[in-house]
Every structure is written in structure tokens, then in C-alpha cells.
Design a protein around this motif. Structure first.
Motif, PDB file in Angstrom:
ATOM      1  N   GLN A 172      10.795  -5.703   0.142  1.00 14.32           N
ATOM      2  CA  GLN A 172       9.966  -5.947  -1.026  1.00 14.32           C
ATOM      3  C   GLN A 172       9.201  -4.962  -1.457  1.00 14.32           C
ATOM      4  O   GLN A 172       8.891  -4.933  -2.242  1.00 14.32           O
ATOM      5  CB  GLN A 172      10.223  -7.638  -0.586  1.00 14.32           C
ATOM      6  N   LEU A 173       7.893  -5.506  -0.122  1.00 14.08           N
ATOM      7  CA  LEU A 173       6.301  -4.841  -0.511  1.00 14.08           C
ATOM      8  C   LEU A 173       6.539  -3.530  -0.869  1.00 14.08           C
ATOM      9  O   LEU A 173       5.635  -2.823  -1.401  1.00 14.08           O
ATOM     10  CB  LEU A 173       5.749  -5.240   0.926  1.00 14.08           C
ATOM     11  N   MET A 174       7.574  -2.625  -0.212  1.00 10.52           N
ATOM     12  CA  MET A 174       7.582  -1.176  -0.210  1.00 10.52           C
ATOM     13  C   MET A 174       8.337  -1.213  -1.711  1.00 10.52           C
ATOM     14  O   MET A 174       7.039  -0.094  -2.375  1.00 10.52           O
ATOM     15  CB  MET A 174       8.290  -0.613  -0.087  1.00 10.52           C
ATOM     16  N   ASN A 175       9.092  -2.006  -2.261  1.00 13.08           N
ATOM     17  CA  ASN A 175      10.135  -1.861  -3.905  1.00 13.08           C
ATOM     18  C   ASN A 175       8.500  -1.940  -4.764  1.00 13.08           C
ATOM     19  O   ASN A 175       8.421  -1.929  -5.892  1.00 13.08           O
ATOM     20  CB  ASN A 175      10.412  -2.446  -4.236  1.00 13.08           C
ATOM     21  N   LYS A 176       7.841  -3.333  -3.907  1.00 18.00           N
ATOM     22  CA  LYS A 176       6.760  -3.660  -5.553  1.00 18.00           C
ATOM     23  C   LYS A 176       6.009  -2.209  -5.721  1.00 18.00           C
ATOM     24  O   LYS A 176       5.467  -2.162  -6.577  1.00 18.00           O
ATOM     25  CB  LYS A 176       6.020  -4.621  -4.584  1.00 18.00           C
ATOM     26  N   MET A 177       4.977  -1.594  -4.732  1.00 15.13           N
ATOM     27  CA  MET A 177       4.644  -0.939  -4.660  1.00 15.13           C
ATOM     28  C   MET A 177       4.732   0.732  -4.973  1.00 15.13           C
ATOM     29  O   MET A 177       3.900   1.377  -5.453  1.00 15.13           O
ATOM     30  CB  MET A 177       3.798  -0.400  -2.937  1.00 15.13           C
ATOM     31  N   ILE A 178       5.353   0.712  -4.827  1.00 19.24           N
ATOM     32  CA  ILE A 178       5.914   2.208  -5.166  1.00 19.24           C
ATOM     33  C   ILE A 178       6.408   1.939  -7.068  1.00 19.24           C
ATOM     34  O   ILE A 178       6.380   3.027  -7.981  1.00 19.24           O
ATOM     35  CB  ILE A 178       7.156   1.866  -4.813  1.00 19.24           C
ATOM     36  N   GLU A 179       6.782   0.563  -7.726  1.00 19.54           N
ATOM     37  CA  GLU A 179       7.242   0.565  -9.028  1.00 19.54           C
ATOM     38  C   GLU A 179       6.299  -0.175 -10.089  1.00 19.54           C
ATOM     39  O   GLU A 179       6.064  -0.161 -10.648  1.00 19.54           O
ATOM     40  CB  GLU A 179       8.222  -0.512  -9.065  1.00 19.54           C
ATOM     41  N   ARG A 180       4.708  -0.038  -8.847  1.00 18.60           N
ATOM     42  CA  ARG A 180       4.159  -0.145  -9.664  1.00 18.60           C
ATOM     43  C   ARG A 180       3.165   1.462 -10.773  1.00 18.60           C
ATOM     44  O   ARG A 180       3.935   1.900 -10.280  1.00 18.60           O
ATOM     45  CB  ARG A 180       2.519  -0.857  -8.774  1.00 18.60           C
ATOM     46  N   ASP A 181       2.185   0.567 -11.021  1.00 22.57           N
ATOM     47  CA  ASP A 181       2.035   1.778 -12.301  1.00 22.57           C
ATOM     48  C   ASP A 181       1.398   3.176 -11.109  1.00 22.57           C
ATOM     49  O   ASP A 181       0.782   3.198 -10.131  1.00 22.57           O
ATOM     50  CB  ASP A 181       0.291   1.958 -13.203  1.00 22.57           C
ATOM     51  N   HIS A 182       1.811   4.170 -11.715  1.00 19.57           N
ATOM     52  CA  HIS A 182       1.292   5.009 -10.319  1.00 19.57           C
ATOM     53  C   HIS A 182      -0.097   5.435 -10.317  1.00 19.57           C
ATOM     54  O   HIS A 182      -0.588   5.947 -11.789  1.00 19.57           O
ATOM     55  CB  HIS A 182       1.871   6.878 -11.483  1.00 19.57           C
ATOM     56  N   LYS A 183      -0.588   5.346  -9.480  1.00 17.99           N
ATOM     57  CA  LYS A 183      -2.150   5.436  -9.310  1.00 17.99           C
ATOM     58  C   LYS A 183      -2.232   6.855  -8.526  1.00 17.99           C
ATOM     59  O   LYS A 183      -0.861   7.084  -7.511  1.00 17.99           O
ATOM     60  CB  LYS A 183      -3.018   4.702  -9.206  1.00 17.99           C
ATOM     61  N   LEU A 184      -3.407   8.232  -8.224  1.00  9.48           N
ATOM     62  CA  LEU A 184      -3.871   9.060  -7.409  1.00  9.48           C
ATOM     63  C   LEU A 184      -4.196   8.431  -6.336  1.00  9.48           C
ATOM     64  O   LEU A 184      -4.925   7.704  -6.058  1.00  9.48           O
ATOM     65  CB  LEU A 184      -4.290  10.308  -8.842  1.00  9.48           C
ATOM     66  N   LYS A 185      -3.130   8.408  -5.050  1.00 14.40           N
ATOM     67  CA  LYS A 185      -4.122   7.280  -3.812  1.00 14.40           C
ATOM     68  C   LYS A 185      -4.938   8.714  -3.276  1.00 14.40           C
ATOM     69  O   LYS A 185      -4.895   9.966  -2.875  1.00 14.40           O
ATOM     70  CB  LYS A 185      -3.030   7.541  -3.341  1.00 14.40           C
ATOM     71  N   ILE A 186      -6.549   8.519  -2.637  1.00 10.96           N
ATOM     72  CA  ILE A 186      -7.199   9.718  -2.926  1.00 10.96           C
ATOM     73  C   ILE A 186      -7.874   9.667  -1.783  1.00 10.96           C
ATOM     74  O   ILE A 186      -9.228   8.542  -1.486  1.00 10.96           O
ATOM     75  CB  ILE A 186      -8.283  10.141  -3.894  1.00 10.96           C
ATOM     76  N   PRO A 187      -7.154   9.443  -0.329  1.00  9.06           N
ATOM     77  CA  PRO A 187      -7.893   9.545   0.682  1.00  9.06           C
ATOM     78  C   PRO A 187      -9.492  10.192   1.032  1.00  9.06           C
ATOM     79  O   PRO A 187     -10.222  11.276   0.462  1.00  9.06           O
ATOM     80  CB  PRO A 187      -7.100   9.763   2.222  1.00  9.06           C
ATOM     81  N   THR A 188     -10.050   9.260   1.062  1.00 10.60           N
ATOM     82  CA  THR A 188     -12.150   9.738   0.754  1.00 10.60           C
ATOM     83  C   THR A 188     -12.685   8.895   3.379  1.00 10.60           C
ATOM     84  O   THR A 188     -12.140   8.394   3.261  1.00 10.60           O
ATOM     85  CB  THR A 188     -12.901   8.916   0.045  1.00 10.60           C
ATOM     86  N   GLN A 189     -14.144   9.198   2.211  1.00 12.53           N
ATOM     87  CA  GLN A 189     -14.539   8.629   4.090  1.00 12.53           C
ATOM     88  C   GLN A 189     -14.317   6.995   4.234  1.00 12.53           C
ATOM     89  O   GLN A 189     -14.723   6.749   5.325  1.00 12.53           O
ATOM     90  CB  GLN A 189     -16.252   9.660   4.623  1.00 12.53           C
TER      91      GLN A 189
END
Length: 244
Positions: free
Chosen positions: A134-151
Motif C-alpha cells: 500500500q505504501l509503495m503504491n501511494k509513493m509511486i502514484e504521488r506527484d512525480h518529483k526528482l529525487k536528488i541524493p545529497t550529503q
């Protein structure tokens, strides 16, 4: 002694080998049946022979760990994420996944996570996996944002606010519409599969947001919204102009 079948998935060979070595050294109850760098190949094997435990990287080219889980039929494996996610995302994941381990993998964190997974198996705890799906589905369906790994963790930036990604020396500088920049340790290639269709690779080291382009210069440059220039090679010139 009973052993538990285990599959490891991580697109980075060094991380995969490091995790495998530590499991073999400190978690003798686990039997590593397969390791995968290609998520699509992993899905086939998981659906055919579901493992007891699944160690899963979150950020991979072409498919996130979340998207991979969505393609697993009747998920019953105990999922342990290996990740560099920020504290808030980690807390959300922790509510549904068995556990997470941060890279580079710490011995004690690994042992604790594996013990939690084995305890769940012995107690036939499948509700946790239902919550995870259920959590995965919510995270995939939410607005597409660029995930940027930083320090500091991971920044989530709306893609329409990103005007230019610039790669060099294995790092990526992300240029934002307000003039700010974010430096990521990820290479440019790792962002490619996250990007929406309005992003265009104009050079081996540059990806631009087409919506932010204000002009094309014949000498081989694109002028972006905040009036700076990005090179475009002859290889991509015709394809770019055909978009308009």
C-alpha cells in the motif's frame, strides 16, 4: 540448521558485493540464492521462486525499488531496504518494511534487520507486507518529483522547477528555476530514467528542460530561462529542432 533463501538487488556492483560479503560473514542463517543488478531480471526470479528475504536498493536506473515491488505477484518475502534516504522517508518506510540498512552497511544494523525478518517469518507475519504494498503504491502514484541524493539526505524537487542537469566527474549539478543549484553524488545517467518527457539530452554532459529553453543559437548553444547558455552538440541539434 534451517536457512532462509535470500535475494539481493542493487545496481551498484560494489554495494552488492559488500552486502553479500557481510551477510555471509555475520548472517549464517541466510542462503543467498541470487544477486541482481538488473531489476527486471530480479522480478522474473522473485515471481518464479519467491525468497524468504529480499534486500532491495531503492534508487536504481530504470526502476526504483518501490516500482519493482509493485510488479511482484503476491509479495510474501520479508523486505529489507538498503538506502540513503532522508530521515522522514526512512520513517515512513520503517512503518511498513521489515527494516532498512544504510549504506555503507553496518554489521549491527544488518544483524538486527535480519533477526527481525526471521522473527516475522516464524510468526507468519504477512500483514506487514500488505502495508508495504500500500505504501509503495501511494509513493509511486504521488506527484512525480526528482529525487536528488545529497550529503544531507534526499531532496524532492518538482520536475517542472528543474531547468538543467549538468554532469561532470561522476557528480551532477541540478539547476533550479529560482537560480539555486543542488549538487548530487549521483552521476547524470542515474537521473535519466526519473525524468519526464519534457527533458532532453542535448550533450553527453547536459540534460535540459525543454520548457525552459528561450532560444537556440547557431553556434551550438541553448539559452535557458535564466539567461545562461548550455551547449548542444551536432548529434542532438536536428532532433531538438524537430521538437518544435
Amino acid at each position: 540448521m534451517k536457512t532462509y533463501s535470500t535475494i539481493l538487488i542493487d545496481d551498484e556492483q560494489n554495494a552488492l558485493q559488500n552486502l553479500s560479503n557481510k551477510i555471509q560473514r555475520y548472517c549464517i542463517d541466510l542462503d543467498i540464492t541470487h544477486t541482481f543488478q538488473n531489476p527486471k531480471e530480479a522480478i522474473i526470479e522473485i515471481n518464479k521462486n519467491p525468497p524468504d528475504l529480499l534486500f532491495l536498493d531503492i534508487q536504481m536506473p530504470g526502476m526504483t525499488g518501490f516500482e519493482l515491488l509493485k510488479q511482484v505477484k503476491n509479495l510474501r518475502s520479508q523486505v529489507i531496504f538498503s538506502t540513503a534516504y532522508s530521515e522522514h522517508a526512512l520513517e515512513a518506510i520503517k512503518q511498513s518494511a521489515v527494516d532498512y540498512i544504510l549504506k555503507p552497511v553496518d554489521k549491527d544494523e544488518l544483524i538486527n534487520a535480519v533477526q527481525k525478518a526471521i522473527d516475522n517469518i516464524l510468526n507468519t507475519n504477512i500483514d506487514q507486507n500488505d502495508k508495504l504494498v500500500q505504501l509503495m503504491n501511494k509513493m509511486i502514484e504521488r506527484d512525480h518529483k526528482l529525487k536528488i541524493p545529497t550529503q544531507k539526505g534526499i531532496s524532492f524537487i518538482p520536475q517542472e522547477e528543474v531547468i538543467h542537469l549538468e554532469g561532470y566527474d561522476g557528480y551532477t549539478k541540478i539547476h533550479i528555476a529560482d537560480g539555486s543549484t543542488i549538487m548530487s553524488s549521483y552521476s547524470l545517467g542515474k537521473f535519466t530514467d526519473q525524468l519526464e518527457d519534457y527533458f532532453f539530452k542535448c550533450h553527453k554532459s547536459h540534460i535540459i528542460n525543454i520548457k525552459a529553453v528561450t532560444a537556440f543559437e547557431n553556434e551550438g548553444y541553448l539559452v535557458m530561462g535564466n539567461d545562461y547558455r548550455v551547449p548542444i552538440t551536432k548529434t542532438y541539434k536536428k532532433t531538438f529542432l524537430d521538437l518544435f
